[in-house]
Design an enzyme around this catalytic site. Structure first.
Site, short mmCIF file in Angstrom:
data_model
loop_
_atom_site.label_atom_id
_atom_site.label_comp_id
_atom_site.label_asym_id
_atom_site.label_seq_id
_atom_site.Cartn_x
_atom_site.Cartn_y
_atom_site.Cartn_z
N ARG A 42 0.79 -1.21 0.00
CA ARG A 42 0.00 0.00 0.00
C ARG A 42 0.83 1.27 0.00
O ARG A 42 0.34 2.31 -0.45
CB ARG A 42 -1.03 -0.02 1.13
CG ARG A 42 -0.55 -0.09 2.50
CD ARG A 42 -1.64 -0.61 3.45
NE ARG A 42 -2.41 0.40 4.16
CZ ARG A 42 -3.72 0.58 4.03
NH1 ARG A 42 -4.42 -0.19 3.21
NH2 ARG A 42 -4.34 1.50 4.75
N LEU A 95 -6.94 5.28 1.83
CA LEU A 95 -6.57 3.90 1.50
C LEU A 95 -7.32 3.01 2.48
O LEU A 95 -7.10 3.08 3.69
CB LEU A 95 -5.06 3.72 1.64
CG LEU A 95 -4.23 4.16 0.44
CD1 LEU A 95 -2.77 4.32 0.83
CD2 LEU A 95 -4.36 3.16 -0.70
N SER A 96 -8.20 2.19 1.98
CA SER A 96 -9.09 1.41 2.83
C SER A 96 -8.31 0.43 3.70
O SER A 96 -7.16 0.06 3.41
CB SER A 96 -10.10 0.66 1.98
OG SER A 96 -10.86 1.56 1.21
N ALA A 97 -8.95 -0.01 4.78
CA ALA A 97 -8.34 -0.96 5.69
C ALA A 97 -7.97 -2.24 4.95
O ALA A 97 -8.76 -2.77 4.17
CB ALA A 97 -9.31 -1.28 6.83
#
Length: 397
Positions: A42, A95-97
């Protein structure tokens, strides 16, 4: 990144992988996801500035100035998103989990060679993961924010991925370039599924999307293309559709802003403990289904009631109606509420019905979408109890 930053990134990736393993968050049915996370970490899709909530406001955390803080924000936990953009004091992109990304892409049942529409590009990470699985030139992504779209294009290109990113509204527009896709993956919350999404997916194809304030759903398009239905998959909380800020917006006004200085207009004793709502997410989800515009928060000694200690549940509808479920001075649970509707009574009625249904868990709920109506159901899509979505459905049970 510098040598030191590369070392930090490697350590963060190892810890995330191990924590996902410990918590059982790597999907058994989609082992490709673990490899994709390793190949496309990420930090490759994170801007140099992230945002941290300090208890009062979002404050910037810049990689060159505070690399330890930046990596801590990016890799804080499998269940934590990293805020990448703040607009008017509120998060507008993230930024999603990691656990949620893995769960949603697992729910997509994506296979190599399938065409994917990624709705809501953001920084491009989920589009990258989908492209890693599907193959070159098979993922097209839509982003309403031109600046974010440009950022995602650059990061996807740097990762060597052939993904098309177009600026536009995924809610209002069809598949970029036309035709149909095998899979549609949305990264922003909608309460009602746009019918254009169903039309964009081939019969038998999948649509995975965050549902309003809480939950994500996987729909399968019917063989005749006349509708779609499927089960709730988990408890994702995503930002709402920015082209319709009042719709499924998870931020919304705070309880204090809705209530203001209004005094309670009604008070009554309760026969149940509000503290249950703090930990029972199956109940919380059932309330979300039955009273979808109710914003619910829990804590200790919050709100504006006469007793400031003990567990308290705050509820509001984003307009003028509010409720508090809390202990009184003697420790007995009471309901205070005010505004044009009795939203506290609505929540308690939904709670009672959930108990009457046998306390089903969130995975026992699903959604059906047709051209004319949408509804949630519990237990059985044809014979189970139903709740309208968006105010329309053909029958009640």
């Amino acid at each position: 990144m510098t040598v030191g930053e590369d070392a930090r990134a490697a350590g963060c990736r190892e810890r995330l992988d191990a924590e996902m393993e410990r918590l059982g968050e790597w999907p058994e049915d989609s082992p490709w996801l673990r490899a994709a996370f390793a190949a496309l970490p990420r930090e490759r899709f994170a801007p140099g500035r992230l945002w941290r909530w300090d208890g009062w406001a979002y404050v910037p955390v810049d990689l060159p100035i505070d690399p330890d803080g930046w990596f801590a924000e990016l890799y804080s936990a499998p269940y934590s998103a990293a805020v990448t953009q703040v607009t008017d004091g509120r998060p507008s992109s993230s930024l999603s989990a990691p656990s949620v990304v893995a769960d949603m892409l697992d729910s997509l049942r994506l296979e190599p060679g399938q065409r994917v529409w990624d709705v809501g590009t953001g920084q491009g990470w989920t589009a990258a993961l989908a492209a890693w699985r599907a193959g070159p030139g098979l993922v097209v992504s839509t982003e309403v924010d031109e600046r974010l779209a440009g950022f995602a294009r650059s990061r996807l290109a740097a990762a060597g991925l052939d993904v098309e990113v177009r600026v536009g509204s995924g809610t209002d527009d069809g598949v970029p370039g036309g035709g149909r896709v095998d899979r549609l993956h949305a990264t922003y919350a909608v309460e009602s599924v746009p019918w254009s999404w169903v039309e964009a997916v081939v019969p038998g194809g999948r649509i995975v999307y965050p549902w309003g304030r809480l939950g994500h759903v996987a729909l399968t398009v019917a063989d005749d293309g006349a509708g779609a239905r499927g089960w709730v998959q988990g408890l994702a909380q995503f930002m709402g559709d920015r082209t319709d800020p009042g719709h499924a917006n998870t931020a919304g006004p705070a309880y204090a802003a809705v209530r203001g200085d209004a005094e309670p207009e009604a008070r009554r004793a309760l026969d149940r403990d509000p503290a249950v709502l703090e930990k029972d997410w199956h109940l919380r989800f059932a309330l979300r289904v039955a009273v979808p515009d109710a914003v619910l928060s829990t804590g200790q000694g919050q709100g504006q009631g006469q007793c400031e200690g003990g567990p308290v549940v705050l509820v509001h509808d984003g307009d003028r109606s509010w409720a508090e479920l809390r202990p009184d001075a003697g420790g007995r649970p009471v309901l205070w509420q005010g505004g044009p509707r009795r939203i506290g009574d609505e929540v308690l009625a939904a709670w009672a019905r959930w108990e009457d249904l046998g306390r089903p868990d969130l995975y026992d709920y699903g959604v059906t979408v047709t051209p004319d109506a949408q509804w949630a159901w519990q237990g059985d899509p044809d014979t189970g109890p139903r709740w309208p979505i968006g105010g329309l459905h053909p029958a009640t049970r």
